[in-house]
Design a protein around this motif. Structure first.
Motif, mmCIF file in Angstrom:
data_model
loop_
_atom_site.group_PDB
_atom_site.id
_atom_site.type_symbol
_atom_site.label_atom_id
_atom_site.label_comp_id
_atom_site.label_asym_id
_atom_site.label_seq_id
_atom_site.Cartn_x
_atom_site.Cartn_y
_atom_site.Cartn_z
ATOM 1 N N HIS A 286 -5.793 8.259 -2.564
ATOM 2 C CA HIS A 286 -6.548 7.006 -2.503
ATOM 3 C C HIS A 286 -7.623 7.038 -3.589
ATOM 4 O O HIS A 286 -8.822 7.033 -3.304
ATOM 5 N N HIS B 191 0.840 -1.198 0.000
ATOM 6 C CA HIS B 191 0.000 0.000 0.000
ATOM 7 C C HIS B 191 0.887 1.264 0.000
ATOM 8 O O HIS B 191 0.673 2.180 -0.795
ATOM 9 N N HIS C 238 1.777 4.194 -2.930
ATOM 10 C CA HIS C 238 1.685 5.650 -2.746
ATOM 11 C C HIS C 238 2.883 6.390 -3.346
ATOM 12 O O HIS C 238 2.804 7.581 -3.615
ATOM 13 N N PHE D 275 -5.002 4.364 -7.723
ATOM 14 C CA PHE D 275 -4.241 3.826 -6.596
ATOM 15 C C PHE D 275 -4.699 2.405 -6.268
ATOM 16 O O PHE D 275 -3.903 1.467 -6.190
ATOM 17 N N ASP E 38 -3.023 4.430 6.235
ATOM 18 C CA ASP E 38 -2.452 5.736 6.499
ATOM 19 C C ASP E 38 -3.497 6.850 6.479
ATOM 20 O O ASP E 38 -3.201 7.977 6.170
HETATM 21 ZN ZN LIG Z 1 -2.942 5.017 1.798
#
Ligand SMILES: [Zn+2]
Length: 199
Positions: A161, A151, A155, A165, A197
């Motif tokens: 997001h 993940h 990024h 993505f 995150d």
């Molecule tokens: Zn993220």
């Protein structure tokens, strides 16, 4: 840190982290009569006090002992002892995941375990190419750690997001399962951490 007014001490006690962001936990013990102890436990600063302490005494001692712990730098030493060279292992794992699922396009400049990240499982700084994973992930299954790592790697390619993505994570077979796993942990621990995150 300066000042010893009652007001200041109350404020210090209600804070749940040390200056550099480590959580602070107070343990009251009826076996403990006069002594106060403080130590690091898995990245958490633990202050053990007698059960009979008043709130004001607790505040005073938490303030003192947390300051003492930070001066001693015990946390850094303990962290170093607990996981020798695993940042290197994490970087190696990141390289493998990037190669397998992202065509090797995500190339982090550094991948580190951190113990001061309490509201996020992972974070990435695309401009610098750096990735940090919370050491709260360490006891979790490898496929969950891999998901958070992938993940954060994704990024480095797409900051938001958005659909692009999530498309990057589709090839990883455990994405949905790992998201559900982390949501379950977040629910159980009362941390609002559904996305690795999310703020
Ligand atoms: Zn993220």
């Amino acid at each position: 840190m300066a000042g010893h007014s009652a007001r200041h001490q109350v404020a210090a006690a209600s804070s749940t982290t040390t200056e550099d962001g480590a959580p602070v936990v107070v343990r009251r013990s009826s076996r403990r009569t006069r002594t106060v102890a403080a130590f690091w436990e898995n990245g958490t600063a633990v202050v053990a006090i007698p059960a009979r302490f008043t709130a004001a005494q607790e505040a005073e001692w938490v303030h003192k002992m947390v300051a003492k712990l930070q001066r001693q730098g015990e946390r850094r030493a303990a962290v170093g002892k607990r996981r020798p060279a695993t940042d290197a292992a994490l970087a190696e794992q990141a390289a493998q995941l990037s190669a397998k699922y992202l065509g090797g396009r995500a190339v982090p400049t550094s991948v580190r375990w951190v113990s001061n990240q309490n509201s996020r499982w992972g974070s990435a700084t695309p401009a610098e190419g750096t990735i940090r994973l919370s050491d709260k992930l360490r006891p979790m299954p490898q496929w969950v750690i891999d998901y958070v790592l992938l993940h954060e790697l994704a990024h480095l390619l797409v900051a938001a997001h958005n659909a692009a993505f999530w498309q990057l994570l589709e090839a990883y077979p455990e994405t949905q399962r790992a998201k559900a796993f982390l949501e379950g942990v977040s629910f159980a621990t009362g941390r609002g951490m559904a996305d690795p995150d999310a703020d």
